[in-house]
Design a protein around this motif. Structure first.
Motif, PDB file in Angstrom:
ATOM      1  N   ASP A   1      -4.542   4.435  -5.580  1.00  0.00           N
ATOM      2  CA  ASP A   1      -4.532   3.922  -4.215  1.00  0.00           C
ATOM      3  C   ASP A   1      -4.744   2.409  -4.291  1.00  0.00           C
ATOM      4  O   ASP A   1      -5.530   1.929  -5.096  1.00  0.00           O
ATOM      5  CB  ASP A   1      -5.679   4.580  -3.433  1.00  0.00           C
ATOM      6  N   PHE A   2      -4.039   1.666  -3.453  1.00  0.00           N
ATOM      7  CA  PHE A   2      -4.239   0.224  -3.412  1.00  0.00           C
ATOM      8  C   PHE A   2      -5.458  -0.146  -2.589  1.00  0.00           C
ATOM      9  O   PHE A   2      -6.074  -1.167  -2.794  1.00  0.00           O
ATOM     10  CB  PHE A   2      -3.022  -0.472  -2.797  1.00  0.00           C
TER      11      PHE A   2
ATOM     12  N   LYS B   1      -7.160   6.011   3.808  1.00  0.00           N
ATOM     13  CA  LYS B   1      -5.882   6.228   4.490  1.00  0.00           C
ATOM     14  C   LYS B   1      -5.208   7.478   3.964  1.00  0.00           C
ATOM     15  O   LYS B   1      -5.347   7.814   2.790  1.00  0.00           O
ATOM     16  CB  LYS B   1      -4.943   5.055   4.213  1.00  0.00           C
ATOM     17  N   ALA B   2      -4.448   8.112   4.820  1.00  0.00           N
ATOM     18  CA  ALA B   2      -3.732   9.314   4.392  1.00  0.00           C
ATOM     19  C   ALA B   2      -2.500   8.922   3.598  1.00  0.00           C
ATOM     20  O   ALA B   2      -1.779   8.012   3.990  1.00  0.00           O
ATOM     21  CB  ALA B   2      -3.323  10.132   5.596  1.00  0.00           C
TER      22      ALA B   2
ATOM     23  N   TYR C   1     -12.223   4.343  -8.417  1.00  0.00           N
ATOM     24  CA  TYR C   1     -11.427   5.087  -7.431  1.00  0.00           C
ATOM     25  C   TYR C   1      -9.946   4.714  -7.547  1.00  0.00           C
ATOM     26  O   TYR C   1      -9.066   5.568  -7.555  1.00  0.00           O
ATOM     27  CB  TYR C   1     -11.938   4.800  -6.014  1.00  0.00           C
ATOM     28  N   LYS C   2      -9.697   3.420  -7.666  1.00  0.00           N
ATOM     29  CA  LYS C   2      -8.306   2.967  -7.773  1.00  0.00           C
ATOM     30  C   LYS C   2      -7.664   3.486  -9.049  1.00  0.00           C
ATOM     31  O   LYS C   2      -6.487   3.847  -9.064  1.00  0.00           O
ATOM     32  CB  LYS C   2      -8.232   1.447  -7.712  1.00  0.00           C
ATOM     33  N   HIS C   3      -8.451   3.535 -10.090  1.00  0.00           N
ATOM     34  CA  HIS C   3      -7.941   4.029 -11.367  1.00  0.00           C
ATOM     35  C   HIS C   3      -7.512   5.490 -11.262  1.00  0.00           C
ATOM     36  O   HIS C   3      -6.431   5.856 -11.697  1.00  0.00           O
ATOM     37  CB  HIS C   3      -9.016   3.845 -12.445  1.00  0.00           C
ATOM     38  N   ILE C   4      -8.333   6.326 -10.634  1.00  0.00           N
ATOM     39  CA  ILE C   4      -7.952   7.744 -10.605  1.00  0.00           C
ATOM     40  C   ILE C   4      -6.999   8.092  -9.473  1.00  0.00           C
ATOM     41  O   ILE C   4      -6.276   9.064  -9.562  1.00  0.00           O
ATOM     42  CB  ILE C   4      -9.167   8.709 -10.531  1.00  0.00           C
TER      43      ILE C   4
ATOM     44  N   GLN D   1       0.832  -1.205   0.000  1.00  0.00           N
ATOM     45  CA  GLN D   1       0.000   0.000   0.000  1.00  0.00           C
ATOM     46  C   GLN D   1       0.863   1.249   0.000  1.00  0.00           C
ATOM     47  O   GLN D   1       0.590   2.214  -0.694  1.00  0.00           O
ATOM     48  CB  GLN D   1      -0.845   0.019   1.269  1.00  0.00           C
ATOM     49  N   LEU D   2       1.903   1.190   0.835  1.00  0.00           N
ATOM     50  CA  LEU D   2       2.783   2.354   0.946  1.00  0.00           C
ATOM     51  C   LEU D   2       3.545   2.590  -0.345  1.00  0.00           C
ATOM     52  O   LEU D   2       3.615   3.696  -0.860  1.00  0.00           O
ATOM     53  CB  LEU D   2       3.805   2.114   2.068  1.00  0.00           C
ATOM     54  N   ILE D   3       4.104   1.504  -0.850  1.00  0.00           N
ATOM     55  CA  ILE D   3       4.903   1.629  -2.065  1.00  0.00           C
ATOM     56  C   ILE D   3       4.008   2.050  -3.225  1.00  0.00           C
ATOM     57  O   ILE D   3       4.375   2.894  -4.031  1.00  0.00           O
ATOM     58  CB  ILE D   3       5.562   0.279  -2.421  1.00  0.00           C
ATOM     59  N   GLY D   4       2.822   1.448  -3.259  1.00  0.00           N
ATOM     60  CA  GLY D   4       1.925   1.698  -4.372  1.00  0.00           C
ATOM     61  C   GLY D   4       1.465   3.144  -4.446  1.00  0.00           C
ATOM     62  O   GLY D   4       1.254   3.681  -5.512  1.00  0.00           O
ATOM     63  N   GLN D   5       1.354   3.775  -3.290  1.00  0.00           N
ATOM     64  CA  GLN D   5       0.683   5.076  -3.291  1.00  0.00           C
ATOM     65  C   GLN D   5       1.499   6.193  -3.928  1.00  0.00           C
ATOM     66  O   GLN D   5       0.970   7.254  -4.190  1.00  0.00           O
ATOM     67  CB  GLN D   5       0.267   5.465  -1.882  1.00  0.00           C
TER      68      GLN D   5
END
Ligand code: ADP
Length: 631
Positions: A258-259, A285-286, A252-255, A118-122
């Motif tokens: 966010d994972f 999540k922030a 949402y994930k597309h725009i 999640q962290l890396i992806g964001q």
């Protein structure tokens, strides 16, 4: 004649790549979503530029995205009829993974966090996610309007090559040479599923080779016939009732890249004076960089009549709603709208306040209907929303209702209440909303200033976040009740039933302590503004109090540490004459021991407030001497 040039990646690229591949491996299928997202952005850009220059479209047809697996060559091609990239754009866009702050971000990650997809992806690994499944990526691209094409090739280690290429149509092909065990991504069925799951509502057709007559996919790929597999209608243009929750989540994930899933969303079509559609999401999540984003906000895509124009978060949402992600599609703005035009435009201002209201409505609804989710929102973004309580005067009352605070009734910092809860619990005769601000939860919850109020069971809001003191300066009234900082000025307990009695007792105590006060004043000199009998203390011997409009002491320290000049507001020392230490003070004759005790009373008050001492070693000496004398 080959003219292949070799370029090296920016220094940290291969390191970042390794990390990305490693940590995202368990979500490897996201590469397809990322590459399709890029292709869709490229199609958006083409449409936008074609508004000014229709020639860019040429005879290549409408923007679309083709996904072409080739089992023999073991390649998967993502081919778009979008804007394409020039040679320089290939270098600029694909030669640096470590853009804006990525390096610092990586350095700040702990070992454990490095495994957190999640962290890396964001931070948007985008194009590079292709290397999760491919050991070599070829990009062949031709900028719309140009006849030149270029081939970019890399194995994702430390370099890439660039050479002239041939390409019949405008746009970009990303050709993934799949790793040994990634053959699943050559399967028609797998690809169809992934496209449906992640990219169904991208506003361009996504096509796959048409399977053979008897469903024999082996024969596909060669016939050249393609079929569209997604809905190809931009999600926000569909009627709400036709959209399922997981379709909203996929969009949402597309725009947002966010994972995780969105916490909630609001989707509206407005017709009348203004005509627009908005689809706004609250992330759960922030993102890591939220705090720094205030001046470089992103995440709200502006479309005009279905044509993507630009990211307009800065123009269309106030800073305190910078966590919102979404799309606004206006029918009224001109297609050639520029950033400058957006800045000073009455229509845009109206859109902005309409969107602000939508988000506040959404938060309001969430707070009423799903307390757990609202609490999750608050933990992630509460401190950002607080900025609105100070900055957005026109919505102040609405925002105030959305605020959540820990109080003296909370068993920990995370047990928070609304102002409506607080007001409903106010004592008969209590006029003000009492609060205390301190640097950190413990300093607030254990502050001596609370003692008298606690003893009388009066609830106090405990402001313990950095932003709170600043925000509190802007809070005026809530439901007709004023705000009162209990650590500043006089503590007037209003018309509580026992107010008269308390007042009389206090006046008596003040008279009785006159000589003690004088002695302390003499001993402390200009360390304090004043010395007086406290109406706040029951258990502690002393505390520090500021004048009504002084800046809180911890804020003064913070501002000074940040290099600001701050007027020094000297605190007053308040004492509790009932405390044994003050009784002892009265019994001591003038001299070194008495002076030392006076200092200790002041230093203890400083410590309780969270202030560092001027002379900590001296303090210890003084306390030890007093302890030994007492023994
Ligand atoms: P991001 O999409 O977050 O900017 P990427 O690494 O995915 O990051 O892509 C970097 C840039 O490369 C994009 O911003 C875009 O300018 C360009 N790009 C990527 N894929 C394409 C494509 N299919 N067509 C045109 N440009 C692209």
């Amino acid at each position: 004649m080959s003219q292949t040039e070799t370029h090296t990646f920016q220094a940290e690229t291969s390191e970042v790549l390794k990390l990305v591949i490693h940590s995202l491996y368990s979500h490897k299928e996201i590469f397809l979503r990322e590459l399709i997202s890029n292709a869709s952005d490229a199609c958006d850009k083409l449409r936008f530029e074609a508004v000014q220059n229709a020639d860019l479209l040429g005879s290549d047809g409408d923007p679309r995205i083709d996904i072409v697996p080739d089992k023999d060559a073991r390649t998967l091609e993502i081919r778009d009829l979008g804007i394409g990239m020039s040679r320089q754009e290939l270098i600029d866009n694909l030669g640096t993974i470590a853009r804006s702050g990525t390096k610092q971000f990586m350095a700040a990650l702990s070992e454990a966090q490095k495994g957190d997809a999640q962290l890396i992806g964001q931070f948007g690994v985008g194009f590079y996610s292709g290397f999760i499944v491919a050991d070599r990526i070829e990009v062949i691209s031709r900028r719309a309007g140009s006849s030149e094409a270029w081939r970019w090739v890399s194995t994702g280690t430390d370099a890439y090559t660039l050479e002239p290429a041939k390409r019949a149509e405008r746009g970009t092909s990303i050709v993934l040479h799949l790793k040994e065990d990634e053959s699943e991504f050559l399967n028609d069925w797998t690809l169809r599923n992934l496209i449906r799951r992640y990219s169904d509502h991208i506003g361009f057709p996504i096509r796959l080779p048409k399977p053979g007559k008897d469903g024999d996919e082996e024969s596909s790929g060669n016939t050249g016939e393609m079929e569209t597999v997604n809905q190809a209608a931009a999600l926000w243009t569909l009627p709400k009732n036709d959209i399922k929750d997981d379709e909203y989540q996929a969009f949402y994930k597309h725009i947002s890249h966010d994972f995780g899933e969105a916490l909630s969303w609001t989707h509206n079509r407005v017709e009348g004076n203004q005509n627009f559609t908005s689809l706004l999401f609250l992330p759960a999540k922030a993102p890591m960089d939220l705090a720094f984003d205030r001046d470089q906000r992103k995440g709200l895509k502006l479309y005009v009549k279905r044509v993507f124009i630009m990211d307009a978060a800065e123009q269309m949402l106030p800073a305190y709603l910078r966590f919102v992600r979404g799309v606004v599609d206006s029918d009224d703005l001109p297609l050639n709208v520029s950033r400058e035009l957006l800045q000073n435009n009455r229509q845009v201002e109206k859109l902005k306040s309409a969107l602000t209201r939508r988000v506040l409505d959404l938060l309001d609804k969430l707070a009423r209907e799903d307390k757990d989710k609202y609490a999750q929102f608050w933990s992630a973004f509460g401190n950002v929303l607080k900025e609105g309580a100070a900055e957005d005067f026109s919505n102040q009352e609405r925002i105030a209702k959305l605020l959540r605070f820990a109080t003296t009734r909370s068993s920990n910092a995370d047990e928070r209440f609304s102002l409506e809860d607080y007001v409903a619990r106010m004592k008969t005769g209590q006029k003000a909303i009492y609060f205390l601000s301190a640097d950190g939860w413990n300093a607030a919850a254990n502050s001596p200033q609370l003692e008298a109020l606690k003893a009388r069971d009066i609830e106090v809001i405990l402001l313990h976040e950095r932003i709170d003191e600043w925000m509190a300066g802007y809070l005026r009234e809530f439901e007709g009740k004023s705000w009162k900082n209990i650590a500043k000025g006089d503590l007037d307990l209003g018309d509580l039933p026992d107010a008269a009695e308390v007042k009389a007792k206090h006046e008596e105590a003040v008279k009785a302590a006159a000589s003690t006060i004088d002695a302390l004043k003499t001993a402390l000199g200009d360390k304090v503004h004043e010395v007086r009998v406290s109406s706040r203390l029951t258990d502690s011997p002393s505390c520090l109090v500021l004048e009504e409009y002084d800046m809180a002491l911890h804020m003064q320290r913070l501002m000074r540490a940040a290099g600001h000049e701050v007027p020094t507001a000297k605190p007053s020392l308040e004492i509790n004459p009932e405390h044994p230490l003050l009784k002892r003070f009265d019994m001591l004759a003038d001299g070194a021991e008495r002076e030392s005790l006076a200092l200790v009373l002041f230093e203890q008050a400083q410590l309780a407030e969270g202030a560092p001492l001027d002379d900590p070693a001296g303090f210890i000496k003084r306390v030890n001497a007093l302890l030994l004398n007492a023994a």
